[in-house]
Enzyme design. Structure first.
Site, PDB file in Angstrom:
ATOM      1  N   ILE A  59      31.240  47.185  43.912  1.00  5.71           N
ATOM      2  CA  ILE A  59      29.877  47.400  43.420  1.00  5.71           C
ATOM      3  C   ILE A  59      29.914  47.874  41.966  1.00  5.71           C
ATOM      4  O   ILE A  59      30.827  48.598  41.560  1.00  5.71           O
ATOM      5  CB  ILE A  59      29.131  48.420  44.326  1.00  5.71           C
ATOM      6  CG1 ILE A  59      27.635  48.437  44.060  1.00  5.71           C
ATOM      7  CG2 ILE A  59      29.761  49.805  44.244  1.00  5.71           C
ATOM      8  CD1 ILE A  59      26.831  49.191  45.118  1.00  5.71           C
ATOM      9  N   CYS A  60      28.939  47.421  41.187  1.00  3.26           N
ATOM     10  CA  CYS A  60      28.763  47.894  39.806  1.00  3.26           C
ATOM     11  C   CYS A  60      27.295  48.279  39.656  1.00  3.26           C
ATOM     12  O   CYS A  60      26.681  48.726  40.613  1.00  3.26           O
ATOM     13  CB  CYS A  60      29.210  46.840  38.797  1.00  3.26           C
ATOM     14  SG  CYS A  60      28.231  45.327  38.807  1.00  3.26           S
ATOM     15  N   ARG A  61      26.704  48.124  38.491  1.00  2.00           N
ATOM     16  CA  ARG A  61      25.297  48.488  38.316  1.00  2.00           C
ATOM     17  C   ARG A  61      24.361  47.383  38.801  1.00  2.00           C
ATOM     18  O   ARG A  61      23.430  47.625  39.543  1.00  2.00           O
ATOM     19  CB  ARG A  61      24.982  48.825  36.858  1.00  2.00           C
ATOM     20  CG  ARG A  61      23.532  49.287  36.671  1.00  2.00           C
ATOM     21  CD  ARG A  61      23.196  49.669  35.257  1.00  2.00           C
ATOM     22  NE  ARG A  61      23.495  48.644  34.273  1.00  2.00           N
ATOM     23  CZ  ARG A  61      22.720  47.607  33.992  1.00  2.00           C
ATOM     24  NH1 ARG A  61      21.589  47.422  34.626  1.00  2.00           N
ATOM     25  NH2 ARG A  61      23.072  46.734  33.077  1.00  2.00           N
ATOM     26  N   GLY A  63      25.675  43.770  39.312  1.00  2.00           N
ATOM     27  CA  GLY A  63      26.364  42.652  39.951  1.00  2.00           C
ATOM     28  C   GLY A  63      27.281  41.835  39.064  1.00  2.00           C
ATOM     29  O   GLY A  63      28.116  41.097  39.562  1.00  2.00           O
ATOM     30  N   SER A  87      24.495  48.733  42.266  1.00  2.00           N
ATOM     31  CA  SER A  87      23.958  50.056  42.582  1.00  2.00           C
ATOM     32  C   SER A  87      22.444  50.113  42.427  1.00  2.00           C
ATOM     33  O   SER A  87      21.782  50.905  43.104  1.00  2.00           O
ATOM     34  CB  SER A  87      24.605  51.112  41.680  1.00  2.00           C
ATOM     35  OG  SER A  87      25.983  51.179  41.931  1.00  2.00           O
TER      36      SER A  87
END
Length: 108
Positions: A59-61, A63, A87
């Site tokens: 997961i990142c901010r 995608g 996120s």
């Protein structure tokens, strides 16, 4: 076409290994409860901290970074699942967030 699956935050099973690849300042503001922090900038050097035989939800901010990380990890033989929307989608789904700065968790 990728060799890895993409899921929404709501599709992540309870107890799954979530690896948050955002940088330290992003992590400190807020992250998925129970996630492991492994910044993208350190991923190649710390790859041995990831179990290649375990399902790893990346997961990142939003995608973009997680997709790149999944492509690379997949090419290295790791089992990875990309978290669509990152996120931000996690927060929008009102899933549990925690922060490392003592303030109300948020995603930016």
């Amino acid at each position: 076409m990728s060799d890895f699956e993409t899921v929404t935050p709501e599709q992540i099973p309870a107890g799954a290994k979530i690896i948050d690849i955002r940088e330290q300042d992003e992590w400190d503001l807020g992250h998925a409860e129970g996630a492991v922090h492994l910044p993208l900038s350190e991923l190649a050097d710390r790859i041995d901290e990831i179990d290649p035989d375990e399902d790893n939800y990346i997961i990142c901010r939003s995608g973009g970074r997680s997709r790149r990380a999944c492509e690379w990890l997949n090419s290295q033989g790791y089992t990875v699942i990309d978290v669509a929307g990152g996120s931000g989608a996690w927060m929008d789904a009102q899933l549990p967030l925690v922060s490392e700065n003592g303030e109300e968790p948020t995603i930016r």
